[in-house]
Design a protein around this motif. Structure first.
Motif, PDB file in Angstrom:
ATOM      1  N   VAL A  35      16.840   3.259  19.764  1.00 24.29           N
ATOM      2  CA  VAL A  35      15.480   3.063  20.243  1.00 24.29           C
ATOM      3  C   VAL A  35      15.107   1.600  20.022  1.00 24.29           C
ATOM      4  CG1 VAL A  35      13.071   3.745  19.940  1.00 24.29           C
ATOM      5  CG2 VAL A  35      14.865   5.455  19.725  1.00 24.29           C
ATOM      6  N   SER A  36      14.528   0.980  21.025  1.00 23.84           N
ATOM      7  CA  SER A  36      14.185  -0.436  20.951  1.00 23.84           C
ATOM      8  C   SER A  36      13.169  -0.707  19.845  1.00 23.84           C
ATOM      9  CB  SER A  36      13.602  -0.909  22.282  1.00 23.84           C
ATOM     10  OG  SER A  36      13.208  -2.261  22.185  1.00 23.84           O
ATOM     11  N   CYS A  37      13.326  -1.816  19.170  1.00 27.18           N
ATOM     12  CA  CYS A  37      12.361  -2.246  18.162  1.00 27.18           C
ATOM     13  C   CYS A  37      11.267  -3.117  18.779  1.00 27.18           C
ATOM     14  CB  CYS A  37      13.079  -3.009  17.049  1.00 27.18           C
ATOM     15  SG  CYS A  37      14.135  -1.931  16.062  1.00 27.18           S
ATOM     16  N   THR A  38      11.324  -3.322  20.086  1.00 26.12           N
ATOM     17  CA  THR A  38      10.301  -4.105  20.779  1.00 26.12           C
ATOM     18  C   THR A  38       9.225  -3.168  21.293  1.00 26.12           C
ATOM     19  OG1 THR A  38      11.938  -5.737  21.454  1.00 26.12           O
ATOM     20  CG2 THR A  38       9.860  -5.718  22.668  1.00 26.12           C
ATOM     21  N   ASN A  39       7.984  -3.412  20.913  1.00 29.29           N
ATOM     22  CA  ASN A  39       6.864  -2.602  21.353  1.00 29.29           C
ATOM     23  C   ASN A  39       6.310  -3.158  22.666  1.00 29.29           C
ATOM     24  OD1 ASN A  39       6.694  -0.801  19.085  1.00 29.29           O
ATOM     25  ND2 ASN A  39       6.066  -2.580  17.902  1.00 29.29           N
ATOM     26  N   GLY A  40       5.662  -2.304  23.435  1.00 27.26           N
ATOM     27  CA  GLY A  40       5.032  -2.722  24.676  1.00 27.26           C
ATOM     28  C   GLY A  40       5.615  -2.008  25.877  1.00 27.26           C
ATOM     29  N   TRP A  41       4.944  -2.185  27.027  1.00 30.25           N
ATOM     30  CA  TRP A  41       5.410  -1.566  28.259  1.00 30.25           C
ATOM     31  C   TRP A  41       6.877  -1.884  28.465  1.00 30.25           C
ATOM     32  CZ3 TRP A  41       2.388   1.988  29.799  1.00 30.25           C
ATOM     33  CH2 TRP A  41       1.004   1.851  29.798  1.00 30.25           C
ATOM     34  N   ALA A  42       7.649  -0.889  28.792  1.00 27.19           N
ATOM     35  CA  ALA A  42       9.076  -1.030  29.102  1.00 27.19           C
ATOM     36  C   ALA A  42       9.846  -1.720  27.981  1.00 27.19           C
ATOM     37  CB  ALA A  42       9.271  -1.775  30.419  1.00 27.19           C
ATOM     38  N   VAL A  69      -8.447  12.179  12.569  1.00 24.84           N
ATOM     39  CA  VAL A  69      -7.706  11.138  13.283  1.00 24.84           C
ATOM     40  C   VAL A  69      -7.040  11.791  14.482  1.00 24.84           C
ATOM     41  CG1 VAL A  69      -5.725   9.573  13.136  1.00 24.84           C
ATOM     42  CG2 VAL A  69      -7.266   9.808  11.196  1.00 24.84           C
ATOM     43  N   VAL A  70      -7.061  11.106  15.609  1.00 26.95           N
ATOM     44  CA  VAL A  70      -6.361  11.577  16.797  1.00 26.95           C
ATOM     45  C   VAL A  70      -5.230  10.604  17.087  1.00 26.95           C
ATOM     46  CG1 VAL A  70      -6.516  12.085  19.265  1.00 26.95           C
ATOM     47  CG2 VAL A  70      -8.444  12.618  17.757  1.00 26.95           C
ATOM     48  N   LEU A  71      -4.011  11.118  17.149  1.00 29.46           N
ATOM     49  CA  LEU A  71      -2.848  10.321  17.530  1.00 29.46           C
ATOM     50  C   LEU A  71      -2.535  10.655  18.983  1.00 29.46           C
ATOM     51  CD1 LEU A  71      -0.594  10.874  14.391  1.00 29.46           C
ATOM     52  CD2 LEU A  71      -2.138   8.965  14.858  1.00 29.46           C
ATOM     53  N   ALA A  72      -2.499   9.633  19.820  1.00 33.60           N
ATOM     54  CA  ALA A  72      -2.319   9.872  21.258  1.00 33.60           C
ATOM     55  C   ALA A  72      -1.277   8.938  21.841  1.00 33.60           C
ATOM     56  CB  ALA A  72      -3.661   9.700  21.985  1.00 33.60           C
ATOM     57  N   ASN A  73      -0.038   9.280  21.655  1.00 31.26           N
ATOM     58  CA  ASN A  73       1.070   8.599  22.326  1.00 31.26           C
ATOM     59  C   ASN A  73       1.629   9.584  23.331  1.00 31.26           C
ATOM     60  OD1 ASN A  73       1.194   7.500  19.304  1.00 31.26           O
ATOM     61  ND2 ASN A  73       1.833   5.916  20.729  1.00 31.26           N
ATOM     62  N   PHE A  74       0.756  10.061  24.207  1.00 30.59           N
ATOM     63  CA  PHE A  74       1.075  11.263  24.955  1.00 30.59           C
ATOM     64  C   PHE A  74       2.131  11.109  26.029  1.00 30.59           C
ATOM     65  CE2 PHE A  74      -2.618   9.301  26.864  1.00 30.59           C
ATOM     66  CZ  PHE A  74      -2.322   9.270  28.202  1.00 30.59           C
ATOM     67  N   CYS A  75       2.504   9.909  26.394  1.00 30.00           N
ATOM     68  CA  CYS A  75       3.513   9.852  27.453  1.00 30.00           C
ATOM     69  C   CYS A  75       4.522   8.726  27.304  1.00 30.00           C
ATOM     70  CB  CYS A  75       2.847   9.752  28.815  1.00 30.00           C
ATOM     71  SG  CYS A  75       1.950   8.231  29.102  1.00 30.00           S
ATOM     72  N   ASN A  76       4.268   7.737  26.480  1.00 30.41           N
ATOM     73  CA  ASN A  76       5.116   6.545  26.514  1.00 30.41           C
ATOM     74  C   ASN A  76       6.569   6.785  26.129  1.00 30.41           C
ATOM     75  OD1 ASN A  76       2.925   5.136  27.385  1.00 30.41           O
ATOM     76  ND2 ASN A  76       2.393   4.348  25.384  1.00 30.41           N
ATOM     77  N   ASP A  77       6.839   7.607  25.141  1.00 26.99           N
ATOM     78  CA  ASP A  77       8.232   7.845  24.747  1.00 26.99           C
ATOM     79  C   ASP A  77       9.039   8.409  25.917  1.00 26.99           C
ATOM     80  OD1 ASP A  77       7.108   7.158  22.323  1.00 26.99           O
ATOM     81  OD2 ASP A  77       7.694   8.982  21.293  1.00 26.99           O
ATOM     82  N   TYR A  83      11.658   5.539  33.232  1.00 28.07           N
ATOM     83  CA  TYR A  83      11.450   4.354  34.063  1.00 28.07           C
ATOM     84  C   TYR A  83      12.111   3.074  33.560  1.00 28.07           C
ATOM     85  CZ  TYR A  83       8.118   7.490  36.170  1.00 28.07           C
ATOM     86  OH  TYR A  83       7.552   8.576  36.780  1.00 28.07           O
ATOM     87  N   CYS A  84      12.478   3.006  32.317  1.00 26.61           N
ATOM     88  CA  CYS A  84      13.137   1.801  31.787  1.00 26.61           C
ATOM     89  C   CYS A  84      14.122   2.218  30.700  1.00 26.61           C
ATOM     90  CB  CYS A  84      12.117   0.811  31.259  1.00 26.61           C
ATOM     91  SG  CYS A  84      10.872   1.540  30.187  1.00 26.61           S
ATOM     92  N   PRO A  85      15.032   3.114  31.036  1.00 24.06           N
ATOM     93  CA  PRO A  85      15.872   3.740  30.018  1.00 24.06           C
ATOM     94  C   PRO A  85      16.698   2.765  29.187  1.00 24.06           C
ATOM     95  CG  PRO A  85      16.736   4.183  32.211  1.00 24.06           C
ATOM     96  CD  PRO A  85      15.392   3.544  32.386  1.00 24.06           C
ATOM     97  N   HIS A  86      17.311   1.803  29.803  1.00 27.00           N
ATOM     98  CA  HIS A  86      18.209   0.946  29.032  1.00 27.00           C
ATOM     99  C   HIS A  86      17.465  -0.156  28.285  1.00 27.00           C
ATOM    100  CE1 HIS A  86      21.625   3.207  30.262  1.00 27.00           C
ATOM    101  NE2 HIS A  86      21.223   3.125  31.512  1.00 27.00           N
ATOM    102  N   GLU A  87      16.289  -0.529  28.753  1.00 31.19           N
ATOM    103  CA  GLU A  87      15.472  -1.468  27.998  1.00 31.19           C
ATOM    104  C   GLU A  87      15.018  -0.838  26.677  1.00 31.19           C
ATOM    105  OE1 GLU A  87      15.120  -0.680  31.152  1.00 31.19           O
ATOM    106  OE2 GLU A  87      14.700  -2.457  32.367  1.00 31.19           O
ATOM    107  N   CYS A  88      14.674   0.435  26.729  1.00 30.40           N
ATOM    108  CA  CYS A  88      14.123   1.102  25.547  1.00 30.40           C
ATOM    109  C   CYS A  88      15.151   1.857  24.714  1.00 30.40           C
ATOM    110  CB  CYS A  88      13.013   2.050  25.964  1.00 30.40           C
ATOM    111  SG  CYS A  88      11.552   1.184  26.599  1.00 30.40           S
ATOM    112  N   TYR A  89      16.239   2.268  25.330  1.00 29.37           N
ATOM    113  CA  TYR A  89      17.204   3.093  24.610  1.00 29.37           C
ATOM    114  C   TYR A  89      18.615   2.494  24.576  1.00 29.37           C
ATOM    115  CZ  TYR A  89      13.405   6.419  24.722  1.00 29.37           C
ATOM    116  OH  TYR A  89      12.183   7.015  24.563  1.00 29.37           O
TER     117      TYR A  89
END
Length: 131
Positions: A35-42, A69-77, A83-89
């Protein structure tokens, strides 16, 4: 009420103390996946916003006086796998949309444990959505 919103960040962007466990290529292992250690879109540094990294302790300390507290990372993972599999994984195997839930659960558990270490009475809600 403390709020933190960072567009495009995934659950792993908030779930670790540091990036010390990231390898030379910029990945860490989570639930058996690179898993990429870079945060942000893609998982792109230029799209992460002004913050490179926010530790899980910083998040937990910021909400320790909250009732809920509400944690809402509902779709990014999952979206990253679509949409950017090799950038992130990385260049190896990429998790399916449903397999990313293992990564999400690990990150959410780390975050929830950190919040409860600061204040066990905080109620943590998880807003989740996977298509």
């Amino acid at each position: 009420t403390p709020r933190l919103g960072l567009q495009g960040w995934s659950t792993w962007g908030f779930a670790y103390e540091s990036q010390d466990d990231c390898d030379a290529q910029g990945y860490r292992r989570i639930a058996g996946w690179n898993v990429s250690c870079t945060n942000g879109w893609a998982c792109t540094e230029t799209w992460r916003g002004p913050h490179e990294y926010i530790s899980v302790t910083t998040i937990a300390q910021g909400v320790k006086n909250a009732d809920a507290v509400v944690l809402a990372n509902f779709c990014n993972d999952g979206r990253n796998a679509q949409y950017c599999p090799h950038e992130c994984y990385g260049s190896g195997p990429v998790p399916t949309l449903m397999e990313t839930t293992d990564i999400t659960v690990e990150g959410l558990n780390r975050t929830i444990r950190a919040v409860h270490a600061e204040n066990p009475n905080v109620v943590v809600f998880v807003l989740a959505k996977y298509d």
